[in-house]
Design a protein around this motif. Structure first.
Motif, PDB file in Angstrom:
ATOM      1  N   SER A   1     -70.931   0.760 -66.248  1.00 42.83           N
ATOM      2  CA  SER A   1     -70.621  -0.487 -66.952  1.00 42.83           C
ATOM      3  C   SER A   1     -69.928  -1.489 -66.041  1.00 42.83           C
ATOM      4  O   SER A   1     -70.234  -2.692 -66.070  1.00 42.83           O
ATOM      5  CB  SER A   1     -69.730  -0.198 -68.151  1.00 42.83           C
ATOM      6  N   ILE A   2     -68.979  -1.014 -65.225  1.00 44.49           N
ATOM      7  CA  ILE A   2     -68.241  -1.902 -64.322  1.00 44.49           C
ATOM      8  C   ILE A   2     -69.188  -2.527 -63.304  1.00 44.49           C
ATOM      9  O   ILE A   2     -69.081  -3.708 -62.976  1.00 44.49           O
ATOM     10  CB  ILE A   2     -67.109  -1.128 -63.601  1.00 44.49           C
ATOM     11  N   THR A   3     -70.134  -1.741 -62.815  1.00 42.49           N
ATOM     12  CA  THR A   3     -71.106  -2.249 -61.839  1.00 42.49           C
ATOM     13  C   THR A   3     -71.870  -3.430 -62.427  1.00 42.49           C
ATOM     14  O   THR A   3     -72.077  -4.445 -61.749  1.00 42.49           O
ATOM     15  CB  THR A   3     -72.084  -1.123 -61.422  1.00 42.49           C
ATOM     16  N   GLU A   4     -72.261  -3.327 -63.689  1.00 41.62           N
ATOM     17  CA  GLU A   4     -72.981  -4.428 -64.351  1.00 41.62           C
ATOM     18  C   GLU A   4     -72.094  -5.660 -64.498  1.00 41.62           C
ATOM     19  O   GLU A   4     -72.551  -6.788 -64.302  1.00 41.62           O
ATOM     20  CB  GLU A   4     -73.485  -3.978 -65.733  1.00 41.62           C
ATOM     21  N   VAL A   5     -70.823  -5.466 -64.842  1.00 39.31           N
ATOM     22  CA  VAL A   5     -69.904  -6.593 -65.038  1.00 39.31           C
ATOM     23  C   VAL A   5     -69.647  -7.300 -63.711  1.00 39.31           C
ATOM     24  O   VAL A   5     -69.665  -8.527 -63.622  1.00 39.31           O
ATOM     25  CB  VAL A   5     -68.570  -6.114 -65.675  1.00 39.31           C
ATOM     26  N   VAL A   6     -69.395  -6.534 -62.671  1.00 41.55           N
ATOM     27  CA  VAL A   6     -69.009  -7.091 -61.369  1.00 41.55           C
ATOM     28  C   VAL A   6     -70.165  -7.845 -60.701  1.00 41.55           C
ATOM     29  O   VAL A   6     -69.927  -8.766 -59.911  1.00 41.55           O
ATOM     30  CB  VAL A   6     -68.453  -5.959 -60.457  1.00 41.55           C
ATOM     31  N   LYS A   7     -71.405  -7.520 -61.023  1.00 44.50           N
ATOM     32  CA  LYS A   7     -72.568  -8.208 -60.448  1.00 44.50           C
ATOM     33  C   LYS A   7     -72.489  -9.718 -60.641  1.00 44.50           C
ATOM     34  O   LYS A   7     -72.953 -10.489 -59.817  1.00 44.50           O
ATOM     35  CB  LYS A   7     -73.874  -7.703 -61.077  1.00 44.50           C
ATOM     36  N   ALA A   8     -71.887 -10.149 -61.761  1.00 46.33           N
ATOM     37  CA  ALA A   8     -71.805 -11.573 -62.079  1.00 46.33           C
ATOM     38  C   ALA A   8     -70.755 -12.302 -61.242  1.00 46.33           C
ATOM     39  O   ALA A   8     -70.691 -13.528 -61.255  1.00 46.33           O
ATOM     40  CB  ALA A   8     -71.491 -11.750 -63.561  1.00 46.33           C
ATOM     41  N   TYR A   9     -69.937 -11.584 -60.492  1.00 47.62           N
ATOM     42  CA  TYR A   9     -68.850 -12.180 -59.711  1.00 47.62           C
ATOM     43  C   TYR A   9     -69.042 -11.815 -58.236  1.00 47.62           C
ATOM     44  O   TYR A   9     -68.721 -10.707 -57.814  1.00 47.62           O
ATOM     45  CB  TYR A   9     -67.488 -11.679 -60.210  1.00 47.62           C
ATOM     46  N   SER A  10     -69.569 -12.766 -57.454  1.00 53.11           N
ATOM     47  CA  SER A  10     -69.802 -12.479 -56.039  1.00 53.11           C
ATOM     48  C   SER A  10     -68.468 -12.343 -55.313  1.00 53.11           C
ATOM     49  O   SER A  10     -67.503 -13.044 -55.603  1.00 53.11           O
ATOM     50  CB  SER A  10     -70.653 -13.580 -55.395  1.00 53.11           C
ATOM     51  N   GLY A  11     -68.414 -11.382 -54.401  1.00 54.31           N
ATOM     52  CA  GLY A  11     -67.191 -11.155 -53.638  1.00 54.31           C
ATOM     53  C   GLY A  11     -66.237 -10.176 -54.295  1.00 54.31           C
ATOM     54  O   GLY A  11     -65.175  -9.882 -53.771  1.00 54.31           O
ATOM     55  N   VAL A  12     -66.586  -9.649 -55.483  1.00 51.52           N
ATOM     56  CA  VAL A  12     -65.723  -8.714 -56.205  1.00 51.52           C
ATOM     57  C   VAL A  12     -66.404  -7.351 -56.225  1.00 51.52           C
ATOM     58  O   VAL A  12     -67.598  -7.231 -56.474  1.00 51.52           O
ATOM     59  CB  VAL A  12     -65.469  -9.190 -57.660  1.00 51.52           C
ATOM     60  N   SER A  13     -65.603  -6.308 -55.974  1.00 53.11           N
ATOM     61  CA  SER A  13     -66.114  -4.941 -56.096  1.00 53.11           C
ATOM     62  C   SER A  13     -65.115  -4.130 -56.921  1.00 53.11           C
ATOM     63  O   SER A  13     -63.948  -4.510 -57.060  1.00 53.11           O
ATOM     64  CB  SER A  13     -66.324  -4.305 -54.715  1.00 53.11           C
ATOM     65  N   ALA A  14     -65.606  -3.023 -57.472  1.00 50.15           N
ATOM     66  CA  ALA A  14     -64.755  -2.208 -58.334  1.00 50.15           C
ATOM     67  C   ALA A  14     -65.016  -0.739 -58.079  1.00 50.15           C
ATOM     68  O   ALA A  14     -66.152  -0.335 -57.797  1.00 50.15           O
ATOM     69  CB  ALA A  14     -65.013  -2.544 -59.790  1.00 50.15           C
ATOM     70  N   THR A  15     -63.962   0.060 -58.198  1.00 47.35           N
ATOM     71  CA  THR A  15     -64.080   1.515 -58.108  1.00 47.35           C
ATOM     72  C   THR A  15     -63.408   2.121 -59.332  1.00 47.35           C
ATOM     73  O   THR A  15     -62.487   1.531 -59.911  1.00 47.35           O
ATOM     74  CB  THR A  15     -63.412   2.064 -56.833  1.00 47.35           C
TER      75      THR A  15
END
Length: 158
Positions: free
Chosen positions: A105-119
């Motif tokens: 789910s986080i991977t899908e959310v973060v796709k919309a924000y360039s330059g942001v990654s999540a673990t």
């Protein structure tokens, strides 16, 4: 003359006793007035009214007692009405999504924000990278809606 006086006194005493309401009459009058107070009952013995049942709160209990005291022939009132304990507050449990579900789910959310990654590790989402100040509230809200255990914001604001 003396006999007439005694007889007159006895007759007056009987008349006064006969005019005084008996327990049955008192109970009948109280019961008719208690119809406005559901869940409450009364018994009368020698002019003593015993009230029992369930009252929703203390004000209700006091109203019943005051009403019963106002009835002619009631010498005293024993108020045995019970007030139920309040319902216990059940705390809702927080559902935390497992890491695999959060990662997807986080991977899908973060796709919309360039330059942001999540673990994701042990239910904790760590956000890293750079983000515009105007985008940050929406990102945090979207991540919180996924119900992680915690969100660690290590983003740099541009």
């Amino acid at each position: 003359m003396k006999t007439k006086s005694i007889l007159l006194g006895v007759c007056l005493s009987l008349a006064l006793v006969a005019c005084k309401p008996n327990d049955g009459q008192i109970q009948k009058e109280i019961t008719s007035k208690l119809s406005a107070f559901p869940g409450v009952e009364v018994t009368v013995t020698k002019g003593v009214a015993t009230v029992s049942g369930t009252c929703k709160d203390d004000a209700f209990k006091q109203s019943v007692e005051s009403m019963v005291k106002g009835i002619k022939g009631v010498k005293s009132v024993v108020n045995n009405c019970e007030i139920p304990a309040p319902e216990p507050v059940v705390e809702s449990t927080v559902t935390i999504n497992p890491d695999a579900v959060l990662t997807t789910s986080i991977t899908e959310v973060v796709k919309a924000y360039s330059g942001v990654s999540a673990t994701v590790k042990d239910g904790v989402v760590t956000l890293t990278g750079e983000i515009k100040k105007t985008q940050l509230p929406n990102l945090i809200k979207s991540v919180q809606e996924l119900k992680p255990k915690k969100v660690e914001n290590k983003l740099t604001i541009k």
